[in-house]
Design a protein around this motif. Structure first.
Motif, short mmCIF file in Angstrom:
data_model
loop_
_atom_site.label_atom_id
_atom_site.label_comp_id
_atom_site.label_asym_id
_atom_site.label_seq_id
_atom_site.Cartn_x
_atom_site.Cartn_y
_atom_site.Cartn_z
N LEU A 105 -29.88 14.87 0.45
CA LEU A 105 -29.62 13.56 1.04
C LEU A 105 -30.00 13.53 2.52
CD1 LEU A 105 -26.22 12.60 -0.65
CD2 LEU A 105 -28.53 11.75 -1.21
N THR A 106 -29.69 14.60 3.25
CA THR A 106 -30.04 14.67 4.67
C THR A 106 -31.56 14.68 4.86
OG1 THR A 106 -27.98 15.79 5.21
CG2 THR A 106 -29.76 15.99 6.81
N ALA A 107 -32.26 15.43 4.03
CA ALA A 107 -33.72 15.49 4.14
C ALA A 107 -34.33 14.11 3.87
CB ALA A 107 -34.28 16.51 3.17
N ARG A 108 -33.76 13.39 2.95
CA ARG A 108 -34.33 12.09 2.59
C ARG A 108 -33.89 10.97 3.53
NH1 ARG A 108 -34.13 8.56 -2.89
NH2 ARG A 108 -35.40 6.88 -2.04
N PHE A 109 -32.60 10.91 3.87
CA PHE A 109 -32.07 9.77 4.61
C PHE A 109 -31.70 10.10 6.06
CE2 PHE A 109 -30.91 8.95 0.12
CZ PHE A 109 -31.69 7.83 -0.07
N GLU A 110 -31.63 11.33 6.42
CA GLU A 110 -31.21 11.84 7.72
C GLU A 110 -29.77 11.44 8.03
OE1 GLU A 110 -32.65 12.13 12.35
OE2 GLU A 110 -34.05 11.38 10.86
N HIS A 111 -29.54 10.16 8.26
CA HIS A 111 -28.18 9.69 8.57
C HIS A 111 -27.70 8.78 7.43
CE1 HIS A 111 -28.57 11.32 12.56
NE2 HIS A 111 -29.70 10.65 12.72
N TYR A 112 -26.59 9.16 6.83
CA TYR A 112 -26.06 8.39 5.72
C TYR A 112 -24.55 8.54 5.70
CZ TYR A 112 -25.60 12.92 3.40
OH TYR A 112 -25.26 14.20 3.10
N GLU A 113 -23.91 7.61 5.02
CA GLU A 113 -22.48 7.73 4.75
C GLU A 113 -22.27 7.52 3.25
OE1 GLU A 113 -20.10 4.75 6.66
OE2 GLU A 113 -21.37 3.10 5.98
N LEU A 114 -21.29 8.22 2.72
CA LEU A 114 -20.97 8.10 1.30
C LEU A 114 -19.73 7.24 1.13
CD1 LEU A 114 -21.51 11.80 0.16
CD2 LEU A 114 -23.09 9.87 -0.07
N LEU A 115 -19.82 6.27 0.26
CA LEU A 115 -18.71 5.38 -0.03
C LEU A 115 -18.34 5.55 -1.49
CD1 LEU A 115 -16.82 3.02 0.83
CD2 LEU A 115 -18.68 1.47 0.18
N LYS A 116 -17.12 6.03 -1.76
CA LYS A 116 -16.69 6.23 -3.14
C LYS A 116 -16.43 4.87 -3.79
CE LYS A 116 -14.91 10.85 -2.71
NZ LYS A 116 -13.91 11.81 -3.11
N VAL A 117 -17.08 4.68 -4.94
CA VAL A 117 -16.97 3.43 -5.68
C VAL A 117 -16.87 3.79 -7.16
CG1 VAL A 117 -18.17 1.29 -6.28
CG2 VAL A 117 -18.37 2.19 -3.98
N THR A 151 -21.05 6.45 -4.26
CA THR A 151 -20.89 7.69 -5.02
C THR A 151 -19.70 7.60 -5.96
OG1 THR A 151 -20.70 10.10 -4.82
CG2 THR A 151 -19.56 8.79 -3.18
N ASP A 152 -19.85 8.26 -7.10
CA ASP A 152 -18.77 8.38 -8.07
C ASP A 152 -18.88 9.76 -8.69
OD1 ASP A 152 -16.59 7.69 -9.65
OD2 ASP A 152 -17.76 6.51 -11.09
N GLU A 153 -17.78 10.27 -9.19
CA GLU A 153 -17.77 11.57 -9.86
C GLU A 153 -17.12 11.40 -11.22
OE1 GLU A 153 -16.18 16.17 -9.30
OE2 GLU A 153 -16.21 14.82 -7.58
N ILE A 154 -17.78 11.98 -12.23
CA ILE A 154 -17.22 11.93 -13.58
C ILE A 154 -17.08 13.35 -14.11
CG2 ILE A 154 -18.15 9.63 -14.03
CD1 ILE A 154 -20.27 11.00 -15.80
N PRO A 155 -16.09 13.57 -14.96
CA PRO A 155 -15.92 14.89 -15.57
C PRO A 155 -16.93 15.08 -16.70
CG PRO A 155 -14.26 13.40 -16.41
CD PRO A 155 -15.04 12.63 -15.36
N SER A 156 -17.22 16.33 -17.00
CA SER A 156 -18.08 16.64 -18.13
C SER A 156 -17.73 18.03 -18.64
CB SER A 156 -19.56 16.58 -17.72
OG SER A 156 -20.01 17.82 -17.20
N PRO A 157 -18.18 18.37 -19.84
CA PRO A 157 -17.92 19.71 -20.37
C PRO A 157 -18.58 20.83 -19.56
CG PRO A 157 -18.62 18.21 -22.11
CD PRO A 157 -18.81 17.50 -20.82
N ILE A 158 -19.52 20.48 -18.68
CA ILE A 158 -20.23 21.49 -17.88
C ILE A 158 -19.93 21.34 -16.39
CG2 ILE A 158 -22.04 22.05 -19.52
CD1 ILE A 158 -23.81 19.94 -18.20
#
Length: 178
Positions: free
Chosen positions: A49-61, A6-13
């Motif tokens: 994400l839970t509905a699709r993968f049930e068990h998951y972990e997010l790794l910030k990259v 996962t990554d997060e980017i800024p935007s005007p919205i």
């Protein structure tokens, strides 16, 4: 348990969160995006994400698969920068057909729900198209914002109608006048 990048980017919205499968791509291709969501819609992201993968972990990259750079280019005005992003949306067969059809709507254009249903060979299924559109896990990349009501009005968008209007105006769509 599956690891999602996962990554997060800024935007005007508002901040945009990109979620990428950690595998699944060919050796010479980037792994596909499986979710794109606004940072103030985290509950929706987690539910999907839970509905699709049930068990998951997010790794910030930083910039997984180069997807963040392409999204940033889109936001800076290169509205075609996201067209070729690889995606793995999950969903039912019908949802996938709707989402594939959405990706074929060029930036700067809109379609009506009923028109999309006809293109899919199900002319009476405009509500089903709307429901599939509302379940889209890949905001912006699968451009659900390009679907509008039969009167040309902006209708429903999980990120809010102000964002939908901004995206359509950003892409130069005529329907961005609500």
């Amino acid at each position: 348990m599956i690891t999602l990048l996962t990554d997060e980017i800024p935007s005007p919205i508002g901040g945009i969160i990109l979620v990428t499968l950690s595998d699944g791509g060919e050796a010479d291709t980037a792994p596909p995006l499986c979710a794109v969501e606004f940072d103030d819609c985290l509950d929706r992201l987690q539910r999907n994400l839970t509905a699709r993968f049930e068990h998951y972990e997010l790794l910030k990259v930083k910039n997984p698969g180069g997807h963040s750079n392409r999204m940033a280019a889109y936001l800076e005005g290169d509205v075609k920068a996201i067209n070729a992003l690889p995606v793995d949306s999950g969903g039912t067969e019908f949802q996938q057909k709707v989402w594939d059809a959405l990706r074929r709507i060029p930036a700067g254009q809109t379609r009506q729900y009923g028109e999309m249903a006809k293109k899919l060979g199900r002319p009476a299924a405009s509500r089903a198209v709307g429901a599939a559109n509302g379940r889209n896990p890949l905001s912006i990349v699968v451009p659900c914002h390009r679907l509008i009501g039969s009167t040309g009005k902006l209708t429903g968008y999980a990120g809010g109608l102000k964002r939908k209007a901004w995206l359509l105006a950003h892409e130069g769509a005529l329907a961005a006048n609500s």
